[in-house]
Design a protein around this motif. Structure first.
Motif, PDB file in Angstrom:
ATOM      1  N   LEU A   1     -71.640  29.867 -54.429  1.00  0.00           N
ATOM      2  CA  LEU A   1     -71.441  28.851 -53.387  1.00  0.00           C
ATOM      3  C   LEU A   1     -72.465  28.976 -52.262  1.00  0.00           C
ATOM      4  N   GLU A   2     -72.876  30.204 -51.988  1.00  0.00           N
ATOM      5  CA  GLU A   2     -73.830  30.433 -50.900  1.00  0.00           C
ATOM      6  C   GLU A   2     -75.279  30.355 -51.365  1.00  0.00           C
ATOM      7  N   ASP A   3     -75.537  30.715 -52.638  1.00  0.00           N
ATOM      8  CA  ASP A   3     -76.925  30.790 -53.105  1.00  0.00           C
ATOM      9  C   ASP A   3     -77.479  29.434 -53.526  1.00  0.00           C
ATOM     10  N   VAL A   4     -76.636  28.565 -54.077  1.00  0.00           N
ATOM     11  CA  VAL A   4     -77.125  27.250 -54.498  1.00  0.00           C
ATOM     12  C   VAL A   4     -77.748  26.475 -53.334  1.00  0.00           C
ATOM     13  N   PRO A   5     -77.100  26.423 -52.154  1.00  0.00           N
ATOM     14  CA  PRO A   5     -77.764  25.738 -51.031  1.00  0.00           C
ATOM     15  C   PRO A   5     -79.114  26.360 -50.655  1.00  0.00           C
ATOM     16  N   ARG A   6     -79.212  27.701 -50.763  1.00  0.00           N
ATOM     17  CA  ARG A   6     -80.498  28.362 -50.465  1.00  0.00           C
ATOM     18  C   ARG A   6     -81.560  27.932 -51.467  1.00  0.00           C
ATOM     19  N   MET A   7     -81.166  27.861 -52.751  1.00  0.00           N
ATOM     20  CA  MET A   7     -82.105  27.444 -53.792  1.00  0.00           C
ATOM     21  C   MET A   7     -82.559  26.000 -53.580  1.00  0.00           C
ATOM     22  N   VAL A   8     -81.623  25.127 -53.218  1.00  0.00           N
ATOM     23  CA  VAL A   8     -81.974  23.722 -52.996  1.00  0.00           C
ATOM     24  C   VAL A   8     -82.874  23.580 -51.775  1.00  0.00           C
ATOM     25  N   GLU A   9     -82.611  24.386 -50.771  1.00  0.00           N
ATOM     26  CA  GLU A   9     -83.467  24.362 -49.589  1.00  0.00           C
ATOM     27  C   GLU A   9     -84.880  24.802 -49.937  1.00  0.00           C
ATOM     28  N   GLN A  10     -85.001  25.784 -50.837  1.00  0.00           N
ATOM     29  CA  GLN A  10     -86.313  26.303 -51.211  1.00  0.00           C
ATOM     30  C   GLN A  10     -87.039  25.393 -52.203  1.00  0.00           C
ATOM     31  N   TYR A  11     -86.316  24.866 -53.211  1.00  0.00           N
ATOM     32  CA  TYR A  11     -86.973  24.126 -54.297  1.00  0.00           C
ATOM     33  C   TYR A  11     -86.739  22.612 -54.271  1.00  0.00           C
ATOM     34  N   GLY A  12     -85.797  22.153 -53.468  1.00  0.00           N
ATOM     35  CA  GLY A  12     -85.518  20.723 -53.403  1.00  0.00           C
ATOM     36  C   GLY A  12     -84.318  20.321 -54.255  1.00  0.00           C
ATOM     37  N   LYS A  13     -83.886  19.079 -54.074  1.00  0.00           N
ATOM     38  CA  LYS A  13     -82.697  18.580 -54.770  1.00  0.00           C
ATOM     39  C   LYS A  13     -82.899  18.411 -56.276  1.00  0.00           C
ATOM     40  N   ASP A  14     -84.139  18.273 -56.720  1.00  0.00           N
ATOM     41  CA  ASP A  14     -84.397  18.118 -58.156  1.00  0.00           C
ATOM     42  C   ASP A  14     -84.442  19.479 -58.843  1.00  0.00           C
ATOM     43  N   THR A  15     -83.413  20.272 -58.549  1.00  0.00           N
ATOM     44  CA  THR A  15     -83.267  21.605 -59.141  1.00  0.00           C
ATOM     45  C   THR A  15     -82.034  21.608 -60.027  1.00  0.00           C
TER      46      THR A  15
ATOM     47  N   VAL B   1     -67.139  26.658 -61.981  1.00  0.00           N
ATOM     48  CA  VAL B   1     -66.478  25.853 -60.945  1.00  0.00           C
ATOM     49  C   VAL B   1     -67.274  25.844 -59.642  1.00  0.00           C
ATOM     50  N   PRO B   2     -67.643  27.007 -59.084  1.00  0.00           N
ATOM     51  CA  PRO B   2     -68.445  26.965 -57.853  1.00  0.00           C
ATOM     52  C   PRO B   2     -69.833  26.360 -58.063  1.00  0.00           C
ATOM     53  N   LEU B   3     -70.400  26.514 -59.271  1.00  0.00           N
ATOM     54  CA  LEU B   3     -71.725  25.966 -59.545  1.00  0.00           C
ATOM     55  C   LEU B   3     -71.691  24.434 -59.553  1.00  0.00           C
ATOM     56  N   ILE B   4     -70.678  23.869 -60.194  1.00  0.00           N
ATOM     57  CA  ILE B   4     -70.531  22.408 -60.206  1.00  0.00           C
ATOM     58  C   ILE B   4     -70.319  21.892 -58.783  1.00  0.00           C
ATOM     59  N   LYS B   5     -69.407  22.552 -58.054  1.00  0.00           N
ATOM     60  CA  LYS B   5     -69.099  22.114 -56.690  1.00  0.00           C
ATOM     61  C   LYS B   5     -70.326  22.176 -55.779  1.00  0.00           C
ATOM     62  N   ALA B   6     -71.029  23.298 -55.829  1.00  0.00           N
ATOM     63  CA  ALA B   6     -72.194  23.465 -54.959  1.00  0.00           C
ATOM     64  C   ALA B   6     -73.317  22.511 -55.340  1.00  0.00           C
ATOM     65  N   ALA B   7     -73.551  22.339 -56.642  1.00  0.00           N
ATOM     66  CA  ALA B   7     -74.609  21.420 -57.088  1.00  0.00           C
ATOM     67  C   ALA B   7     -74.303  19.994 -56.649  1.00  0.00           C
ATOM     68  N   LEU B   8     -73.039  19.596 -56.738  1.00  0.00           N
ATOM     69  CA  LEU B   8     -72.652  18.246 -56.325  1.00  0.00           C
ATOM     70  C   LEU B   8     -72.798  18.080 -54.811  1.00  0.00           C
ATOM     71  N   ASP B   9     -72.356  19.080 -54.068  1.00  0.00           N
ATOM     72  CA  ASP B   9     -72.465  19.020 -52.606  1.00  0.00           C
ATOM     73  C   ASP B   9     -73.910  18.932 -52.143  1.00  0.00           C
ATOM     74  N   GLU B  10     -74.810  19.604 -52.877  1.00  0.00           N
ATOM     75  CA  GLU B  10     -76.214  19.670 -52.468  1.00  0.00           C
ATOM     76  C   GLU B  10     -77.076  18.573 -53.096  1.00  0.00           C
ATOM     77  N   GLY B  11     -76.471  17.748 -53.958  1.00  0.00           N
ATOM     78  CA  GLY B  11     -77.246  16.682 -54.593  1.00  0.00           C
ATOM     79  C   GLY B  11     -78.173  17.178 -55.681  1.00  0.00           C
ATOM     80  N   ALA B  12     -77.847  18.339 -56.279  1.00  0.00           N
ATOM     81  CA  ALA B  12     -78.694  18.944 -57.309  1.00  0.00           C
ATOM     82  C   ALA B  12     -78.292  18.460 -58.707  1.00  0.00           C
ATOM     83  N   ILE B  13     -78.752  19.173 -59.733  1.00  0.00           N
ATOM     84  CA  ILE B  13     -78.562  18.767 -61.131  1.00  0.00           C
ATOM     85  C   ILE B  13     -77.821  19.861 -61.896  1.00  0.00           C
ATOM     86  N   TYR B  14     -76.914  19.428 -62.756  1.00  0.00           N
ATOM     87  CA  TYR B  14     -76.110  20.361 -63.556  1.00  0.00           C
ATOM     88  C   TYR B  14     -76.048  19.812 -64.981  1.00  0.00           C
TER      89      TYR B  14
END
Length: 377
Positions: free
Chosen positions: A218-232, A243-256
Motif C-alpha cells: 500500500l505504501e510502495d505502489v504510490p512511491r513507484m508511481v511517483e518515480q515511474y509515472g501512472k503507466d506502470t 488485494v492491496p496491490l489492486i487497491k493501490a494501483a486503482l487509487d494511483e491510476g496505474a495498471i494491473y
C-alpha cells in the motif's frame, strides 16, 4: 401347434431383447450414468466447491456425486482414497474428476482402477509428480504458469504500460517455476520495450507477517508511481498481496494486468468492497459485472484485467461436460484434445490455448497446459 409356435416366438423375442439390452453400452442418453467430482471443502477453496455444486444443480443427484477431500489432505490422504473408492463403487459411475488433484490422488486412482479400470479419470491442478499423474489419470489439466511470463508483460504493454514492476521475495524466488517465470518476464519486457523493475517485498511468513507485507504494498505502489509515472504495471507472486496491490494501483491510476492466480475472484472482490450475495455465489457473470462497475467508477477502465474464469472452475464444469460427451460416445476416445479445447472455449468465451506438457524430453499428450486470453475490465 399354432399356439405353441406363437408362445415360442414370444419367448424368443423376450430372450433376444433381454440379451440385447444387456449388451448395450451405457451412455448418458440411456439415463444410466453418473459422474463423481472431488473438490476442496468450501473453507479451503470456495470457487472449486461452488463449481461442483453448479454441475450438481444442472444435472441432479441422479447423475452427479460431489464429495470433498479433507482440509488437512496432506495428513489425511487415506480419506481422499476412501472417498474416491466410495464413488467408484457405484456401478453407474462412468467418470471421476479430481480438482484439485491433491497429494493422495494417484493412490486413489490406483484403487479406483481396481474397481473399474474403464472409468474416465480427469485430474485438474495436480499436486503430485507430473509424470506419475500423467500415467495414472486419463486427462490432466493445469494452468500454463511458465507461459504467463510472456503473456502478462504483453498484456501490460497493450494496456499502455511503459514500466513493469515485479514484486516478490527470496523465498518465492527460490522456487524454480516462479524464478523461471520472472526471468521470462524480464526478457519479454526488454523485447517489447518495457522497463523491468525487480522489486523485493517483505515475505508474509516473515517477522512482519501478512499485515506487514500488505502495508508495504500500500505504501510502495504510490512511491513507484511517483518515480515511474501512472503507466506502470504491477505484478506480485504472492496471493496475500493481491488485494492491496489492486487497491493501490486503482487509487494511483496505474495498471494491473493479472493476479498471480488469474481469476475474477482473486483479490478483486475484497479490494473493491464487493459483497457477493448467497444466491450469487459461484456466479461469475455477476462478479465480473460488479468489478467492471467499481473500476469504471474509479476511472480505471481498460487498465485492469485477469482471466475471465478461474481455471479450476473451468476444469470442473467444462470437464464434466467433456465427461458427458465421452459417455455419449461423442469424443475420439478418452483423450480428445480438440473436443476439450472446444468445451473450454464455450465455457470461458475467450480464446484458449493448450499444449502438452514436455518434461525431460518426454511429451505427455494427455497432460494439457492451459492458457486463456484476458478479460479486460
Amino acid at each position: 401347434m399354432f399356439k405353441r409356435v406363437i408362445v415360442f416366438l414370444l419367448v424368443t423375442i423376450i430372450i433376444m431383447s433381454t440379451v440385447a439390452c444387456g449388451n448395450q453400452t451405457t451412455t448418458a442418453k440411456d439415463g444410466k450414468w453418473k459422474i463423481g467430482i472431488m473438490t476442496n471443502t468450501v473453507s479451503q477453496n470456495e470457487e472449486e466447491y461452488r463449481a461442483a455444486q453448479n454441475v450438481l444443480a444442472k444435472y441432479g443427484e441422479e447423475h452427479i456425486i460431489h464429495m470433498t477431500y479433507p482440509d488437512k489432505f496432506m495428513d489425511e490422504q487415506e480419506t481422499t482414497i476412501a472417498n474416491a473408492v466410495s464413488m467408484a463403487s457405484d456401478p453407474d459411475l462412468k467418470a471421476l474428476l479430481f480438482v484439485q488433484a491433491v497429494p493422495g490422488t494417484a493412490a486413489a486412482i490406483d484403487k479406483v482402477r481396481e474397481i473399474n479400470p474403464d472409468i474416465l479419470i480427469i485430474a485438474g491442478v495436480p499436486g503430485e509428480d507430473p509424470k506419475m499423474i500423467a500415467e495414472k489419470a486419463d486427462v490432466v489439466f493445469q494452468a500454463d504458469e511458465v507461459s504467463m511470463g510472456t503473456t502478462i508483460p504483453e498484456q501490460a504493454k497493450k494496456q499502455g504500460a511503459k514500466v513493469f514492476v515485479h514484486y516478490s521475495f527470496p523465498r518465492h524466488m527460490s522456487y524454480p517455476l516462479l524464478a523461471a517465470r520472472r526471468d521470462l518476464m524480464k526478457e519479454k519486457c526488454e523485447e517489447i520495450g518495457l522497463q523491468f523493475v525487480d522489486a523485493t517485498a517483505p515475505d508474509p511468513t516473515g517477522d512482519a507477517g501478512t499485515s506487514g507485507a500488505q502495508q508495504f504494498i500500500l505504501e510502495d505502489v504510490p512511491r513507484m508511481v511517483e518515480q515511474y509515472g501512472k503507466d506502470t504495471a504491477f505484478f506480485s507472486t504472492n496471493c496475500a498481496m493481491q488485494v492491496p496491490l489492486i487497491k493501490a494501483a486503482l487509487d494511483e491510476g496505474a495498471i494491473y494486468p493479472q493476479p498471480c492466480c488469474p481469476s475474477p475472484y482473486h483479490g478483486f472482490p475484497s479490494a473493491l468492497g464487493i459483497e457477493i450475495p448467497e444466491d450469487k455465489k459461484g456466479n461469475i457473470d455477476y462478479v465480473v459485472e460488479e468489478i467492471k462497475k467499481r473500476i469504471a467508477e474509479e476511472n480505471g477502465t481498460g487498465r485492469f484485467s485477469t482471466w475471465p474464469v478461474p481455471v479450476a472452475m473451468m476444469f470442473i464444469e467444462a470437464g464434466a461436460e467433456y465427461a458427458i460427451q465421452y459417455i455419449n460416445g461423442n469424443t475420439e476416445g478418452k483423450v480428445d484434445i480438440p473436443k476439450i479445447q472446444e468445451l473450454f472455449k464455450d465455457y470461458a468465451q475467450v480464446d484458449i490455448k493448450t499444449m502438452a506438457l514436455e518434461e525431460n524430453g518426454v511429451t505427455y499428450d494427455n497432460y494439457q497446459l492451459v492458457l486463456l486470453d484476458f478479460l479486460n475490465f
